[in-house]
Motif scaffolding. Sequence first.
Motif, PDB file in Angstrom:
ATOM      1  N   SER A 129     -23.157 -86.001  15.473  1.00 14.21           N
ATOM      2  CA  SER A 129     -22.364 -87.098  16.015  1.00 14.21           C
ATOM      3  C   SER A 129     -22.853 -88.440  15.484  1.00 14.21           C
ATOM      4  CB  SER A 129     -22.410 -87.088  17.539  1.00 14.21           C
ATOM      5  OG  SER A 129     -23.742 -87.259  18.011  1.00 14.21           O
ATOM      6  N   SER A 130     -24.125 -88.512  15.046  1.00 17.33           N
ATOM      7  CA  SER A 130     -24.650 -89.776  14.526  1.00 17.33           C
ATOM      8  C   SER A 130     -23.953 -90.162  13.226  1.00 17.33           C
ATOM      9  CB  SER A 130     -26.159 -89.687  14.314  1.00 17.33           C
ATOM     10  OG  SER A 130     -26.475 -88.736  13.313  1.00 17.33           O
ATOM     11  N   GLU A 133     -20.590 -91.550  14.233  1.00 22.76           N
ATOM     12  CA  GLU A 133     -20.786 -92.878  14.812  1.00 22.76           C
ATOM     13  C   GLU A 133     -21.034 -93.917  13.723  1.00 22.76           C
ATOM     14  OE1 GLU A 133     -23.836 -95.289  17.801  1.00 22.76           O
ATOM     15  OE2 GLU A 133     -24.166 -93.162  17.361  1.00 22.76           O
ATOM     16  N   ASP A 134     -21.897 -93.594  12.757  1.00 21.33           N
ATOM     17  CA  ASP A 134     -22.186 -94.525  11.664  1.00 21.33           C
ATOM     18  C   ASP A 134     -20.929 -94.817  10.849  1.00 21.33           C
ATOM     19  OD1 ASP A 134     -24.883 -94.832  12.281  1.00 21.33           O
ATOM     20  OD2 ASP A 134     -25.485 -93.114  11.063  1.00 21.33           O
ATOM     21  N   HIS A 170     -19.503 -87.033  23.421  1.00 17.92           N
ATOM     22  CA  HIS A 170     -20.429 -87.815  22.598  1.00 17.92           C
ATOM     23  C   HIS A 170     -20.182 -89.289  22.904  1.00 17.92           C
ATOM     24  CE1 HIS A 170     -21.528 -84.191  20.477  1.00 17.92           C
ATOM     25  NE2 HIS A 170     -20.298 -84.006  20.058  1.00 17.92           N
ATOM     26  N   GLY A 171     -20.926 -89.827  23.846  1.00 16.71           N
ATOM     27  CA  GLY A 171     -20.670 -91.169  24.335  1.00 16.71           C
ATOM     28  C   GLY A 171     -20.677 -92.242  23.269  1.00 16.71           C
ATOM     29  N   SER A 172     -21.646 -92.172  22.344  1.00 16.68           N
ATOM     30  CA  SER A 172     -21.750 -93.216  21.322  1.00 16.68           C
ATOM     31  C   SER A 172     -20.585 -93.157  20.342  1.00 16.68           C
ATOM     32  CB  SER A 172     -23.079 -93.097  20.579  1.00 16.68           C
ATOM     33  OG  SER A 172     -23.230 -91.808  20.007  1.00 16.68           O
ATOM     34  N   THR A 173     -20.126 -91.934  20.022  1.00  9.52           N
ATOM     35  CA  THR A 173     -18.967 -91.782  19.131  1.00  9.52           C
ATOM     36  C   THR A 173     -17.715 -92.338  19.783  1.00  9.52           C
ATOM     37  OG1 THR A 173     -19.887 -89.812  18.048  1.00  9.52           O
ATOM     38  CG2 THR A 173     -17.501 -90.102  17.950  1.00  9.52           C
ATOM     39  N   PHE A 175     -17.520 -94.512  22.208  1.00  6.84           N
ATOM     40  CA  PHE A 175     -17.699 -95.955  22.369  1.00  6.84           C
ATOM     41  C   PHE A 175     -17.339 -96.698  21.079  1.00  6.84           C
ATOM     42  CE2 PHE A 175     -20.182 -99.834  22.238  1.00  6.84           C
ATOM     43  CZ  PHE A 175     -20.007-100.375  23.502  1.00  6.84           C
ATOM     44  N   ALA A 176     -17.835 -96.187  19.935  1.00  5.36           N
ATOM     45  CA  ALA A 176     -17.564 -96.840  18.651  1.00  5.36           C
ATOM     46  C   ALA A 176     -16.082 -96.800  18.308  1.00  5.36           C
ATOM     47  CB  ALA A 176     -18.383 -96.171  17.549  1.00  5.36           C
ATOM     48  N   SER A 215     -20.947 -95.948  29.911  1.00 10.33           N
ATOM     49  CA  SER A 215     -20.888 -97.072  28.976  1.00 10.33           C
ATOM     50  C   SER A 215     -19.525 -97.207  28.309  1.00 10.33           C
ATOM     51  CB  SER A 215     -21.963 -96.913  27.898  1.00 10.33           C
ATOM     52  OG  SER A 215     -21.761 -95.720  27.157  1.00 10.33           O
ATOM     53  N   VAL A 216     -18.742 -96.129  28.288  1.00 11.10           N
ATOM     54  CA  VAL A 216     -17.444 -96.145  27.625  1.00 11.10           C
ATOM     55  C   VAL A 216     -16.405 -96.880  28.467  1.00 11.10           C
ATOM     56  CG1 VAL A 216     -15.530 -94.682  26.825  1.00 11.10           C
ATOM     57  CG2 VAL A 216     -17.892 -94.055  26.289  1.00 11.10           C
TER      58      VAL A 216
END
Length: 259
Positions: A129-130, A133-134, A170-173, A175-176, A215-216
Amino acid sequence: MSSCYIVIPYRLGYWLTLVVLLVSDDVTESNLRSAAFEALSASVQFAPTDCYPMVLETTNVMLQRLQACGSMPINSQDDLRQYAEIVSGLISTVSTAVRRLNVEEVRLLAPTAIQLLLEVLASDKHNSSSVVEDALICLDAFVEGLKAEIAPYVERMKPLVLASVNQVQHGSTCFAAVGIIGDLCRQLQRDSEPYCNDFMDVLLRALTADNVARSVKPAVLSAFNDMALALGTLGLSRANERVVYQRNTFCLMTMVVWL
């Protein structure tokens, strides 16, 4: 940002050393590759004005390396891990560089860079998932850099951005991807209207999902706000009315839930 700094006479030497280090045989030892990417990204982020050619050349080299990654063989979990590390490092460096470039250079890089980023998002070569996200963060850098000129790319971007919003596990994905939707609406203004129904549907699903990260939720509400402001209040279309209504409704509902 300073116009020059003390290591200017050595910048070409250390830049070449870092680039060569990324393909050296022992780069996998002791997190050496990650350290080299971090150093290269920092040199781009804090480069003074007279190092602008180095920033541009770094961007071009990283995009060439990213394109070459498409032919990397994946035969084992170790290959997969290395692929994810390389792609993530390349994309992160490009993302940093794009935010330093002027709009003319971003415009020239966009066709190739955005296509490569979309290929990464659509690829089944990685399970990290990183990396996704990137890629989304880098895509957002082009949205911000191109402003309204991002319009020709939106149709190709939309399916992959929507799919990323749906990855609420995948929260960070998620969110982005939500951030990209808000930025697209801000940059396109009323030209974002053809996409707003699809944007709203996926944002509502994310907001009401049981397993969405906390956070989303604020990011989703912010994206609703961006949509409402982009479409304006005069001559409200059905899509615009829906944005305003649902933004206000879910803002109240979410506030109640969080109390």
